[in-house]
Design a protein around this motif. Structure first.
Motif, mmCIF file in Angstrom:
data_model
loop_
_atom_site.group_PDB
_atom_site.id
_atom_site.type_symbol
_atom_site.label_atom_id
_atom_site.label_comp_id
_atom_site.label_asym_id
_atom_site.label_seq_id
_atom_site.Cartn_x
_atom_site.Cartn_y
_atom_site.Cartn_z
ATOM 1 N N ALA A 171 42.858 47.123 -98.150
ATOM 2 C CA ALA A 171 44.120 46.539 -97.266
ATOM 3 C C ALA A 171 43.342 45.845 -96.084
ATOM 4 N N TYR B 120 50.094 49.451 -102.979
ATOM 5 C CA TYR B 120 49.538 48.743 -101.659
ATOM 6 C C TYR B 120 50.088 47.050 -102.324
ATOM 7 N N ALA B 121 49.880 46.541 -103.447
ATOM 8 C CA ALA B 121 50.190 44.750 -103.756
ATOM 9 C C ALA B 121 51.922 45.191 -103.582
ATOM 10 N N SER C 184 49.695 43.950 -94.466
ATOM 11 C CA SER C 184 48.300 44.052 -94.749
ATOM 12 C C SER C 184 48.092 45.768 -94.174
ATOM 13 N N GLY D 151 47.447 49.295 -94.861
ATOM 14 C CA GLY D 151 46.221 50.297 -94.682
ATOM 15 C C GLY D 151 46.542 51.058 -93.867
ATOM 16 N N THR E 225 41.799 52.158 -100.868
ATOM 17 C CA THR E 225 42.735 50.903 -100.805
ATOM 18 C C THR E 225 43.094 50.684 -99.375
ATOM 19 N N VAL F 84 52.587 45.872 -99.635
ATOM 20 C CA VAL F 84 52.445 43.748 -99.038
ATOM 21 C C VAL F 84 54.308 43.462 -99.925
ATOM 22 N N ARG F 85 54.846 43.207 -100.973
ATOM 23 C CA ARG F 85 54.849 42.136 -101.042
ATOM 24 C C ARG F 85 56.225 42.308 -100.354
ATOM 25 N N VAL G 139 41.650 42.762 -97.104
ATOM 26 C CA VAL G 139 42.390 41.648 -96.704
ATOM 27 C C VAL G 139 42.789 41.119 -95.894
ATOM 28 N N ALA G 140 43.398 41.547 -94.416
ATOM 29 C CA ALA G 140 44.016 41.453 -93.174
ATOM 30 C C ALA G 140 43.176 41.455 -92.465
ATOM 31 N N LEU H 14 50.749 38.226 -94.282
ATOM 32 C CA LEU H 14 49.980 38.757 -95.055
ATOM 33 C C LEU H 14 49.222 40.240 -94.560
ATOM 34 N N ALA H 15 48.161 39.485 -93.443
ATOM 35 C CA ALA H 15 47.840 40.043 -92.155
ATOM 36 C C ALA H 15 48.119 41.646 -91.373
#
Lengths: 152, 219
Positions: free
Chosen positions: B50, B196-197, B76, B80, B46, B200-201, B53-54, B72-73
């Motif tokens: 993360a 994680y999702a 994330s 992470g 995960t 992050v949200r 995604v970043a 988002l970065a």
């Protein structure tokens, strides 16, 4: 120094550190442990120096003296064999025929005096032959020590 | 969206935990302590996701300067770093009974600790640069360069001699692990990815509120 320059410098340091890790690793100069044949090839030059040595514990070489916690065994890489002496309790997974990494000093007389033993394990995971899956098995093995073959 | 995802995450974590202790068989060699794997491995995978995604979001931010990519970065990376910390701690707890040590400087542990430090540096950098746009730009570069550490971590067990064993799951051949163990691992991976999702949200929403509060103060 302006922020931009500080930042560039920081980025360069990170990039340089990462590339050094890869470069040094690929050149083989960043070695976590040496093998018995590499150590013995150095001969007298290795005497009295600290090393980390990795290899397989030779079958039948393990000798424990329980009252004094003295342990002696041999590590091999298939080409050379290194006798090791250690005092203390080794990790549960330490056994003959398995991989181990030892830290200590080479005594020069052909014997390695280990101060730490670390056991290596393989990338294979499977249940024991007599295992019944599920919660009952967990409770049984938690209550009764001597579960895996590791505990032998 | 926030609430259903939260419920799904909670359920997945509960099912994963149940499978790890009640369904997966114990390992023949390590015994019950091997169950730490069902936290340790999903946590690092995960963390990879993360940071991945970043990496993508930072590239996108540098191209278009859209603050949403930056949020988002940032979010994330924060999550992470959390999962990298979970990996290091659970690995230490697993290493003591099996290897016989809490910590050793083998290549995989060293490069994972490096990942943790790089992205702590990312968060630190963001907090010391006052101008949000400049902070975002600098941070994006660190996120992109730092992500190079992930393939190094993955291949560390092949490039160097390590105390870690070679890959079990992410390898060209079939996994060297019994099927119920693989299933339990994947279940827990799904759960940590949901977590994680979800985090992050929530973190991105918080960043929007922070930006609004900052704008109000300036007015």
């Amino acid at each position: 120094m302006s922020w931009r320059r500080k930042f560039l410098l920081g980025g360069l340091v990170i990039a340089a550190a990462l590339s050094w890790v890869v470069y040094a690793g690929l050149r083989g100069s960043m070695v976590y442990f040496v093998t018995p044949s590499e150590l013995l090839a150095q001969g007298g030059a290795a005497a009295g120096k600290a090393y980390r040595v990795g290899g397989m514990v030779v079958e039948g070489s393990l000798d424990r003296d329980l009252p004094t916690l003295q342990l002696s065994f041999a590590l091999t890489d298939g080409r050379a064999t290194l006798p090791v002496r250690f005092r203390g309790t080794p990790p549960d997974l330490f056994a003959e025929g398995r991989g181990a990494v030892v830290e200590g000093t080479y005594a020069g007389d052909g014997v390695f005096l280990a101060s730490t033993i670390m056991a290596k394990h393989s990338e294979e995971y499977h249940p024991p032959a007599d295992a019944e899956p599920g919660y009952k098995e967990l409770m049984r093995t938690l209550l009764k020590p001597g579960e895996g073959e590791a505990a032998k | 969206m926030g609430r259903p995802l939260g419920v799904v995450t909670l359920l997945a974590l509960a099912v994963g935990l149940g499978a790890a202790f009640g369904w997966a068989p114990r390992d023949a060699v390590q015994g019950n302590v091997q169950r730490i794997m069902y936290l340790h491995v999903p946590a690092i995978l995960t963390a990879y996701a993360a940071i991945g995604v970043a990496f993508v979001a930072s590239l996108a931010y540098l191209r278009g300067r859209d603050p949403r990519w930056d949020r988002l970065a940032h979010a994330s990376v924060e999550v992470g770093v959390l999962f990298t910390a979970i990996t290091l701690v659970s690995g230490s707890l697993w290493g003591r009974p099996t290897w016989g040590t809490w910590w050793t400087w083998d290549a995989r542990i060293t490069t994972t600790a490096l990942l943790f430090i790089i992205y702590l540096g990312y968060l630190l950098l963001r907090s010391v640069v006052e101008d949000p746009e400049r902070a975002a730009t600098y941070a994006a570069v660190v996120a992109i360069v730092g992500a190079l550490d992930i393939p190094i971590i993955h291949f560390s067990v092949e490039w160097w001699r390590t105390l870690h064993q070679p890959a079990t799951l992410l390898r060209p051949q079939a996994p060297t692990m019994a099927a119920p163990m693989v299933a339990t691992l994947l279940l827990n991976l799904a759960a940590t990815l949901c977590l994680y999702a979800f985090l992050v949200r929530r973190r991105m929403r918080l960043a929007v509120l922070e930006a609004e509060a900052r704008a109000r103060r300036w007015r």
